[in-house]
Design a protein around this motif. Sequence first.
Motif, mmCIF file in Angstrom:
data_model
loop_
_atom_site.group_PDB
_atom_site.id
_atom_site.type_symbol
_atom_site.label_atom_id
_atom_site.label_comp_id
_atom_site.label_asym_id
_atom_site.label_seq_id
_atom_site.Cartn_x
_atom_site.Cartn_y
_atom_site.Cartn_z
ATOM 1 N N ARG A 1 -22.910 5.415 1.978
ATOM 2 C CA ARG A 1 -23.536 4.734 3.112
ATOM 3 C C ARG A 1 -22.628 4.861 4.334
ATOM 4 O O ARG A 1 -21.417 4.777 4.234
ATOM 5 C CB ARG A 1 -23.751 3.263 2.762
ATOM 6 N N PHE A 2 -23.252 5.061 5.498
ATOM 7 C CA PHE A 2 -22.510 5.156 6.750
ATOM 8 C C PHE A 2 -22.353 3.766 7.362
ATOM 9 O O PHE A 2 -23.282 2.968 7.346
ATOM 10 C CB PHE A 2 -23.241 6.068 7.748
ATOM 11 N N HIS A 3 -21.164 3.516 7.899
ATOM 12 C CA HIS A 3 -20.865 2.234 8.540
ATOM 13 C C HIS A 3 -20.275 2.533 9.909
ATOM 14 O O HIS A 3 -19.277 3.236 10.019
ATOM 15 C CB HIS A 3 -19.858 1.438 7.709
ATOM 16 N N LEU A 4 -20.917 2.008 10.937
ATOM 17 C CA LEU A 4 -20.412 2.164 12.298
ATOM 18 C C LEU A 4 -19.763 0.867 12.739
ATOM 19 O O LEU A 4 -20.388 -0.196 12.708
ATOM 20 C CB LEU A 4 -21.548 2.468 13.271
ATOM 21 N N GLN B 1 -16.509 1.967 22.022
ATOM 22 C CA GLN B 1 -15.539 2.581 21.130
ATOM 23 C C GLN B 1 -16.131 2.476 19.727
ATOM 24 O O GLN B 1 -16.661 1.421 19.353
ATOM 25 C CB GLN B 1 -14.190 1.871 21.220
ATOM 26 N N ILE B 2 -16.052 3.567 18.994
ATOM 27 C CA ILE B 2 -16.751 3.682 17.714
ATOM 28 C C ILE B 2 -15.798 4.168 16.629
ATOM 29 O O ILE B 2 -14.952 5.019 16.876
ATOM 30 C CB ILE B 2 -17.906 4.706 17.817
ATOM 31 N N GLN B 3 -15.995 3.641 15.428
ATOM 32 C CA GLN B 3 -15.419 4.223 14.215
ATOM 33 C C GLN B 3 -16.584 4.449 13.267
ATOM 34 O O GLN B 3 -17.430 3.569 13.097
ATOM 35 C CB GLN B 3 -14.433 3.281 13.529
ATOM 36 N N CYS B 4 -16.623 5.606 12.648
ATOM 37 C CA CYS B 4 -17.670 5.908 11.682
ATOM 38 C C CYS B 4 -17.013 6.132 10.322
ATOM 39 O O CYS B 4 -16.105 6.952 10.192
ATOM 40 C CB CYS B 4 -18.450 7.141 12.117
ATOM 41 N N HIS B 5 -17.464 5.370 9.331
ATOM 42 C CA HIS B 5 -16.925 5.461 7.979
ATOM 43 C C HIS B 5 -18.058 5.782 7.003
ATOM 44 O O HIS B 5 -19.172 5.295 7.171
ATOM 45 C CB HIS B 5 -16.296 4.134 7.543
ATOM 46 N N VAL C 1 -28.734 10.292 10.614
ATOM 47 C CA VAL C 1 -28.930 9.738 9.279
ATOM 48 C C VAL C 1 -30.103 8.768 9.330
ATOM 49 O O VAL C 1 -30.463 8.268 10.396
ATOM 50 C CB VAL C 1 -27.678 9.005 8.738
ATOM 51 N N ALA C 2 -30.701 8.525 8.171
ATOM 52 C CA ALA C 2 -31.796 7.567 8.096
ATOM 53 C C ALA C 2 -31.261 6.167 8.416
ATOM 54 O O ALA C 2 -30.180 5.803 7.963
ATOM 55 C CB ALA C 2 -32.413 7.590 6.707
ATOM 56 N N PRO C 3 -32.003 5.395 9.195
ATOM 57 C CA PRO C 3 -31.534 4.056 9.581
ATOM 58 C C PRO C 3 -31.205 3.159 8.393
ATOM 59 O O PRO C 3 -30.314 2.331 8.479
ATOM 60 C CB PRO C 3 -32.691 3.475 10.390
ATOM 61 N N ASP C 4 -31.919 3.330 7.271
ATOM 62 C CA ASP C 4 -31.643 2.479 6.119
ATOM 63 C C ASP C 4 -30.361 2.874 5.382
ATOM 64 O O ASP C 4 -29.967 2.210 4.427
ATOM 65 C CB ASP C 4 -32.834 2.444 5.159
ATOM 66 N N ASN C 5 -29.701 3.937 5.828
ATOM 67 C CA ASN C 5 -28.432 4.365 5.237
ATOM 68 C C ASN C 5 -27.267 4.119 6.205
ATOM 69 O O ASN C 5 -26.240 4.760 6.114
ATOM 70 C CB ASN C 5 -28.503 5.845 4.853
ATOM 71 N N LEU C 6 -27.469 3.203 7.145
ATOM 72 C CA LEU C 6 -26.476 2.968 8.195
ATOM 73 C C LEU C 6 -26.335 1.471 8.442
ATOM 74 O O LEU C 6 -27.331 0.761 8.533
ATOM 75 C CB LEU C 6 -26.943 3.669 9.470
ATOM 76 N N SER C 7 -25.105 1.006 8.505
ATOM 77 C CA SER C 7 -24.877 -0.392 8.881
ATOM 78 C C SER C 7 -24.031 -0.426 10.142
ATOM 79 O O SER C 7 -23.271 0.500 10.416
ATOM 80 C CB SER C 7 -24.212 -1.172 7.751
ATOM 81 N N PHE C 8 -24.188 -1.493 10.893
ATOM 82 C CA PHE C 8 -23.500 -1.662 12.164
ATOM 83 C C PHE C 8 -22.658 -2.936 12.116
ATOM 84 O O PHE C 8 -23.139 -3.972 11.665
ATOM 85 C CB PHE C 8 -24.504 -1.821 13.310
ATOM 86 N N VAL C 9 -21.426 -2.840 12.600
ATOM 87 C CA VAL C 9 -20.578 -4.018 12.751
ATOM 88 C C VAL C 9 -20.063 -4.025 14.183
ATOM 89 O O VAL C 9 -19.448 -3.050 14.629
ATOM 90 C CB VAL C 9 -19.392 -4.020 11.763
ATOM 91 N N LEU C 10 -20.352 -5.104 14.902
ATOM 92 C CA LEU C 10 -19.849 -5.276 16.260
ATOM 93 C C LEU C 10 -18.511 -5.985 16.184
ATOM 94 O O LEU C 10 -18.392 -7.039 15.556
ATOM 95 C CB LEU C 10 -20.814 -6.114 17.097
ATOM 96 N N VAL C 11 -17.526 -5.410 16.809
ATOM 97 C CA VAL C 11 -16.180 -5.968 16.827
ATOM 98 C C VAL C 11 -15.932 -6.480 18.238
ATOM 99 O O VAL C 11 -15.958 -5.698 19.187
ATOM 100 C CB VAL C 11 -15.143 -4.891 16.442
ATOM 101 N N GLN C 12 -15.737 -7.786 18.375
ATOM 102 C CA GLN C 12 -15.527 -8.362 19.693
ATOM 103 C C GLN C 12 -14.094 -8.822 19.827
ATOM 104 O O GLN C 12 -13.611 -9.591 19.003
ATOM 105 C CB GLN C 12 -16.495 -9.510 19.932
#
Length: 148
Positions: A48-51, A39-43, A81-92
Amino acid sequence: MVHSEALGASQFRDALFSDDCHWEKLSLKNRLDQDIELQIQCHLFKGRFHLLIRSANPVESRKLQKSAEHIARQLVDLIKVAPDNLSFVLVQENDPQSCWRWAFRWVGNSPLHSSTTELTDAAQQRLFSQVIQRGAQFPLIMRVGDVA
C-alpha cells in the motif's frame, strides 16, 4: 532509520518532524487555481502507498485543507495508483505539532468527500511509525517525471 519495534508517540512525531527526513517539494493547484507548495514523502509498505504531506507554512496549510479533494485527485493522478491503495497523512508543524489521517470517499478516481482524523490512537501511530521505519521510501518526482 530502522528499529526492531514501533516508535512511541513522541518518537513518531520526532521522526516526522526531523530535519533528517527527506521531504520532496511539490507545487500543486488548489481549487481556485492558486499554487500550493507542499512537501511530500511517499512510502510503500505491505503493498500500500502512503503519502505523508506537509505544507510550507500555516497559510499553505489552510489552502491545502480547503482544497482537500482537488489536491487528493492531483496526487492520485501523479502517482498513478488506485485511490483505494493510497493513504494520506497530513503533517502539521504548527504549534502544537499534529498528524492527521486524510480520508476520502471515492467514486472511481474522483474524491467526493473528505474527512480528517487526528492520529492520536496508539495503534494508528504504530502503523505509521512502521510505514516510516520499514516502508520503502521512494522519490515521487522520479516516479512521475518532472512535475514542477
